[in-house]
Design a protein around this motif. Structure first.
Motif, PDB file in Angstrom:
ATOM      1  N   LEU A 355      30.007  42.239  47.504  1.00 46.63           N
ATOM      2  CA  LEU A 355      31.148  41.693  46.762  1.00 46.63           C
ATOM      3  C   LEU A 355      32.036  42.821  46.255  1.00 46.63           C
ATOM      4  O   LEU A 355      33.278  42.750  46.371  1.00 46.63           O
ATOM      5  CB  LEU A 355      30.658  40.823  45.600  1.00 46.63           C
ATOM      6  N   ILE A 378      37.234  34.495  47.764  1.00 49.56           N
ATOM      7  CA  ILE A 378      36.584  33.451  46.988  1.00 49.56           C
ATOM      8  C   ILE A 378      35.084  33.710  47.028  1.00 49.56           C
ATOM      9  O   ILE A 378      34.462  33.673  48.095  1.00 49.56           O
ATOM     10  CB  ILE A 378      36.889  32.047  47.547  1.00 49.56           C
ATOM     11  N   ALA A 379      34.486  33.987  45.881  1.00 51.66           N
ATOM     12  CA  ALA A 379      33.045  34.262  45.822  1.00 51.66           C
ATOM     13  C   ALA A 379      32.569  34.094  44.391  1.00 51.66           C
ATOM     14  O   ALA A 379      33.314  34.334  43.440  1.00 51.66           O
ATOM     15  CB  ALA A 379      32.753  35.671  46.314  1.00 51.66           C
ATOM     16  N   GLU A 380      31.368  33.679  44.211  1.00 54.45           N
ATOM     17  CA  GLU A 380      30.769  33.585  42.888  1.00 54.45           C
ATOM     18  C   GLU A 380      30.396  34.983  42.413  1.00 54.45           C
ATOM     19  O   GLU A 380      30.003  35.836  43.201  1.00 54.45           O
ATOM     20  CB  GLU A 380      29.518  32.702  42.941  1.00 54.45           C
ATOM     21  N   GLU A 381      30.536  35.205  41.119  1.00 49.76           N
ATOM     22  CA  GLU A 381      30.200  36.497  40.556  1.00 49.76           C
ATOM     23  C   GLU A 381      28.691  36.742  40.675  1.00 49.76           C
ATOM     24  O   GLU A 381      27.894  35.821  40.622  1.00 49.76           O
ATOM     25  CB  GLU A 381      30.646  36.580  39.092  1.00 49.76           C
ATOM     26  N   GLY A 382      28.369  38.006  40.818  1.00 49.27           N
ATOM     27  CA  GLY A 382      26.967  38.376  40.946  1.00 49.27           C
ATOM     28  C   GLY A 382      26.815  39.526  41.926  1.00 49.27           C
ATOM     29  O   GLY A 382      27.802  40.077  42.431  1.00 49.27           O
ATOM     30  N   TYR A 384      25.520  41.088  45.551  1.00 52.72           N
ATOM     31  CA  TYR A 384      25.244  40.707  46.937  1.00 52.72           C
ATOM     32  C   TYR A 384      24.752  41.967  47.672  1.00 52.72           C
ATOM     33  O   TYR A 384      25.470  42.570  48.461  1.00 52.72           O
ATOM     34  CB  TYR A 384      26.499  40.160  47.603  1.00 52.72           C
TER      35      TYR A 384
END
Length: 399
Positions: A355, A378-382, A384
């Motif tokens: 990310l 577009i991606a969820e936080e965290g 990878y």
């Protein structure tokens, strides 16, 4: 005494009449009894097929013959090979009263000698085929040598071989070549044809009946040529008359077909090797160009780095110089890929936060795209995490 001997004994008049023949001679030449032989005679029972007249002429000229070998066509249709000693018995005036002689049946001996000669021819042909498979410079040359050697060994003048898109026809009409196109996948084992006119529709070789007939062929053998368990062609041997093929003839054909398959494997390996050598040459060329380009790129990166350290560089200049450095790094990664192709660079595997990496590269992409195009991540936080070569991921993203 003469009736129980195994040697044939005879007396023949100058006109060909049999005056005397013992039982051994009668049986040897296919008669049931000496009386049958006397009644039929040697000149009448099969016309000019037998050598009686010519032998008598030779005796008249030389006075006698010794160890003369002949072939006699018997009333039962068989052929007897004989070795004969004979002389002319003359009256006081010198005229021939009769011919007398002894005859030995050497059929088995001659057939054994012929069998040895056949096997020698077959062995010589197979040696030639093996040599062609190992020394021929190309597939057509190997196929020509194999077919010619096989036809010579079998005393044939008609045949065909096809494999790997190549084919050779001997003594066959042009339309036979077209018929082969439908035959290449039609059989996977040896096919014996004693009389082509008896082949029914649906038979794997039925498509060849017409072309064979037009070429004057009535019997043939067909062998598949295999490579790595797959059929890649075939070998056909043909005769102009009905023929019962010998087991040894079929064995020779199968051996030749096997060597053809092995030879085609060799050419395939050679072609792959040549392809690899061409790729290696291209790789060496690419490596040389990449090395030169890397030198040019190093100068650009050096001066761009120096420019970034210039005091008083305006913000727009800083951004543009940074872009030069980033694109220079990307160009360096492309050079690395070229070196990969030339087998001079290894993958650099390292931990990567995907990310974070994508966010950084997205900024670079935005600078290179027109204002009308706006990329969006577009991606969820965290986190990878992955283990990868950063250069390869960047290439996938840019492409």
């Amino acid at each position: 005494m003469f009736e129980n001997t195994l040697i044939g004994i005879y007396q023949i008049a100058p006109d060909g009449r049999v005056l005397y023949a013992n039982r051994a001679l009668a049986l040897m030449l296919g008669f049931r009894t000496p009386e049958d032989m006397v009644q039929v005679g040697l000149d009448q029972h099969d016309g000019s097929a037998n050598p009686g007249r010519s032998l008598r002429r030779r005796i008249d000229e030389a006075g006698e013959i010794r160890g003369h070998v002949s072939s006699w066509k018997n009333p039962n249709g068989n052929t007897t090979r004989t070795r004969e000693n004979a002389r002319a018995v003359r009256d006081p005036s010198g005229a021939v009263r009769y011919y007398e002689g002894t005859v030995e049946d050497i059929t088995e001996l001659v057939e054994a000698q012929e069998e040895l000669q056949r096997r020698a021819r077959y062995l010589e042909a197979l040696n030639n085929v093996i040599a062609a498979g190992g020394t021929a410079s190309d597939a057509p040359g190997m196929m020509n040598a194999c077919l010619d050697s096989t036809l010579k060994a079998l005393g044939l003048s008609v045949g065909a071989v096809w494999a790997g898109g190549h084919r050779r026809l001997v003594g066959l009409s042009d339309d036979f070549s077209t018929a082969l196109d439908g035959l290449e996948s039609a059989f996977d084992k040896t096919i014996y044809v004693a009389d082509g006119s008896e082949i029914p529709p649906g038979h794997p070789l039925h498509s060849l009946v017409g072309p064979m007939t037009r070429s004057g062929i009535s019997s043939w053998l067909a062998f598949p040529v295999m490579s790595e368990g797959k059929r890649i062609g075939g070998l056909a041997l043909a005769s102009t008359g009905p023929r019962v093929w010998r087991v040894e003839e079929a064995s020779l054909g199968e051996a030749v077909a096997s060597q053809l398959g092995a030879g085609m494997d060799r050419f395939q390996i050679a072609e792959q090797t040549q392809h690899q050598e061409r790729l290696a040459a291209i790789g060496q060329l690419a490596a040389g160009i990449a090395h030169d380009f890397n030198n040019v790129l190093a100068a650009i990166m050096l001066h761009a780095g120096l420019l970034m350290k210039e005091p008083g560089l305006p913000p727009r200049g800083v951004g543009r110089t940074k872009t030069i450095l980033e694109q220079g790094q990307y160009a360096a990664s492309l050079i690395s890929q070229v070196l990969d192709f030339s087998r001079r660079s290894l993958l650099q595997m390292q931990p990567v936060d995907l990310l974070k990496f994508l966010k950084e590269k997205l900024k670079l992409i935005e600078r290179t795209l027109p204002e009308t195009i706006r990329p969006e991540l577009i991606a969820e936080e965290g986190e990878y995490p992955l283990q990868a070569d950063v250069t390869r991921i960047q290439q996938v993203l840019i492409n």
